[in-house]
Design a protein around this motif. Structure first.
Motif, short mmCIF file in Angstrom:
data_model
loop_
_atom_site.label_atom_id
_atom_site.label_comp_id
_atom_site.label_asym_id
_atom_site.label_seq_id
_atom_site.Cartn_x
_atom_site.Cartn_y
_atom_site.Cartn_z
N LEU A 154 21.24 37.86 42.07
CA LEU A 154 20.81 39.18 41.61
C LEU A 154 20.98 40.23 42.72
N GLU A 155 20.72 39.82 43.96
CA GLU A 155 20.91 40.74 45.08
C GLU A 155 22.38 41.14 45.21
N LYS A 156 23.28 40.16 45.02
CA LYS A 156 24.72 40.46 45.11
C LYS A 156 25.16 41.38 43.98
N ILE A 157 24.59 41.18 42.78
CA ILE A 157 24.90 42.08 41.66
C ILE A 157 24.43 43.50 41.99
N TYR A 158 23.22 43.60 42.54
CA TYR A 158 22.69 44.91 42.93
C TYR A 158 23.58 45.56 44.00
N GLN A 159 24.01 44.78 44.98
CA GLN A 159 24.89 45.32 46.03
C GLN A 159 26.21 45.80 45.44
N GLY A 160 26.73 45.04 44.47
CA GLY A 160 27.97 45.45 43.80
C GLY A 160 27.80 46.77 43.07
N ILE A 161 26.66 46.93 42.41
CA ILE A 161 26.36 48.18 41.71
C ILE A 161 26.28 49.34 42.71
N SER A 162 25.61 49.10 43.84
CA SER A 162 25.45 50.15 44.85
C SER A 162 26.79 50.58 45.43
N PHE A 163 27.64 49.60 45.74
CA PHE A 163 28.96 49.92 46.29
C PHE A 163 29.80 50.70 45.27
N LYS A 164 29.70 50.31 44.00
CA LYS A 164 30.49 50.99 42.97
C LYS A 164 30.04 52.45 42.82
N ILE A 165 28.73 52.68 42.90
CA ILE A 165 28.23 54.05 42.82
C ILE A 165 28.71 54.87 44.01
N ASP A 166 28.72 54.25 45.20
CA ASP A 166 29.17 54.96 46.40
C ASP A 166 30.62 55.41 46.31
N SER A 167 31.42 54.66 45.55
CA SER A 167 32.84 55.00 45.44
C SER A 167 33.15 55.83 44.19
N SER A 168 32.12 56.29 43.49
CA SER A 168 32.31 57.08 42.26
C SER A 168 32.60 58.55 42.59
N SER A 169 32.92 59.29 41.55
CA SER A 169 33.13 60.74 41.71
C SER A 169 31.81 61.40 42.10
#
Length: 470
Positions: A154-169
């Motif tokens: 679950l932590e890795k899923i959360y980290q993936g979500i955070s990284f994806k948001i950081d790379s968004s518009s």
């Protein structure tokens, strides 16, 4: 009689486990299959009669403990132990034949072993995933409605979500960060208009990324942080946290659709008795409790008393409604050189979440003048953090770079603001070695093996305290 004489044994560190079996004949699994096939061809046994001779008290399997705080021990689990768990699970988590589950945790771990047995008993479809790194792909493909997991996933899923948001518009990043902050901080029982807005714009995309049909996540194997529990509940998942150990086959208590309370591990499983000792240790008794450790009667006497109560090694509280709250690990309650106590797990969880690029951290505090920490990178996540920090060199150079040390120090400083003075982290080291389940330094439930890693990096730890930092 072949199938009554073979013991199915699961362990993660072959060399250590083998020491316990020097007096026994060990054969490979391929050889077991060959012998069994020959016996079947020769009509040597009547399997119907053999199955009837198996008694509930017979050993069904021997599973070795993870060894996260000491040497692994072989837990003898009987048919009765497992059947009691399957029946109890049916009470807490009733399933339908059209349910779809995925299994990606190691079957050498009792948590997943028992869960899969329960799935089979209920006739649900199970998809076994052979590569947890591709879990997002399989979730989209099979669209399960229930999964069992450990907090690290679950932590890795959360980290993936955070990284994806950081790379968004720009606009998506602002909305995404606000939505994530809201999910991490708001009360799980409270929803208002802004939550509906975030759900339509953000949270439903998170749920879709996990297949879009999950209506139940069962989490166990190690403690989950309040932040992660709150986050997944607030983005729309029914998350049920449970608690157990190999010696109890494994479930002791769990939240479920009928009984669920945030920041607890739920109520005692059916037929499981619980009580708190004078020193706040949780004691367990019931049909799920093992009979003995394999070839280790002394270790058995140390954990099970004459009345059958098993010492869990965990400190706990039980509220008036029967919900259990784990407040610390008895063996992992560190006492500093100044007599102050430090509970490492919550601090380790918070730092792991803040850093984002790590597989785990180890707090050092026992008999020390101050708290320090070893940081173990998740090499799969380094690319994302390097992009975030705009760093171009190799992973090895990056792990030793000043920019990563500065980033790490800032996160530690932020964490220290909410800690007592004696809990504050004064020194840290980023480890450049890879660690893994295969190397024996991480358990199947993705916990770091504290005693092994502390021994391996003893020189580094000693260096922290050559010139004490006050």
């Amino acid at each position: 009689m072949l199938f009554r004489s073979i013991k199915i044994i699961y362990f993660n560190n072959y060399d250590k486990a083998l020491d316990n079996f020097k007096k026994e004949n060990i054969i490979s699994f391929d050889e077991v299959i060959r012998i069994g096939k020959k016996a079947l061809d020769d009509k040597k046994y009547n399997f119907s009669k053999l199955s009837q001779k198996i008694k509930s008290h017979n050993i069904a399997t021997i599973i070795y403990t993870s060894g996260s705080t000491g040497n692994p021990k072989g837990v003898e689990i009987t048919h009765h132990n497992l059947i009691s768990q399957i029946n109890a699970t049916k009470t807490f988590f009733p399933l339908k034949e059209n349910d779809v589950a995925i299994s990606y945790l190691p079957l050498a771990h009792i948590f997943e072993r028992m869960v899969v047995m329960y799935y089979i008993s209920q006739g649900v479809s199970i998809y076994f995933i052979d590569n947890v790194k591709k879990i997002s792909i399989y979730l989209q493909q099979f669209k399960p409605n229930l999964i069992t997991t450990v907090p690290r996933v679950l932590e890795k899923i959360y980290q993936g979500i955070s990284f994806k948001i950081d790379s968004s518009s720009f606009f998506s990043k602002i909305i995404g960060k606000l939505a994530v902050k809201r999910a991490l901080t708001k009360n799980t029982n409270h929803k208002n208009f802004i939550d509906k807005v975030y759900d339509n714009l953000v949270y439903k995309k998170f749920r879709y990324a996990l297949g879009g049909k999950i209506d139940m996540i069962i989490c166990g194997g190690s403690p989950i942080s309040n932040d992660m529990e709150r986050f997944f509940i607030n983005i729309g998942f029914n998350l049920y946290v449970g608690y157990g150990m190999t010696e109890t086959s494994p479930v002791i208590a769990a939240n479920c659709p009928l009984y669920n309370k945030f920041s607890t591990v739920g109520k005692a499983y059916p037929d499981v008795q619980l009580k708190i000792s004078k020193d706040k240790e949780l004691l367990v008794k019931g049909p799920n409790v093992m009979n003995t450790y394999h070839n280790n009667p002394q270790a058995t006497k140390e954990v099970i008393d004459n009345e059958g109560w098993l010492k869990t090694g965990d400190l706990a509280e039980i509220d008036k409604d029967g919900f259990v709250k784990i407040i610390g690990r008895k063996k992992e309650l560190f006492k500093t050189a100044y007599g102050k106590y430090v509970v490492p797990i919550p601090i380790e969880q918070q730092l792991t979440q803040k850093l984002g690029f790590v597989i785990g951290v180890l707090l050092i505090a026992e008999s020390k003048n101050f708290v320090s920490v070893l940081i173990f990178p998740d090499f799969e996540n380094l690319k994302k953090i390097k992009e975030k920090l705009d760093y171009k060199s190799s992973d090895r150079i990056f792990l030793k770079s000043d920019i990563l040390k500065q980033f790490t120090q800032e996160k530690i400083d932020d964490l220290n603001l909410n800690l007592n003075k004696w809990e504050m982290i004064r020194k840290f080291a980023i480890i450049t070695d890879k660690i893994s389940i295969e190397s024996g330094e991480i358990t199947p439930s993705m916990k770091l093996k504290r005693s092994l890693l502390e021994k391996k990096y003893q020189k580094l730890i000693d260096d922290f305290y050559l010139t004490p930092k006050t």
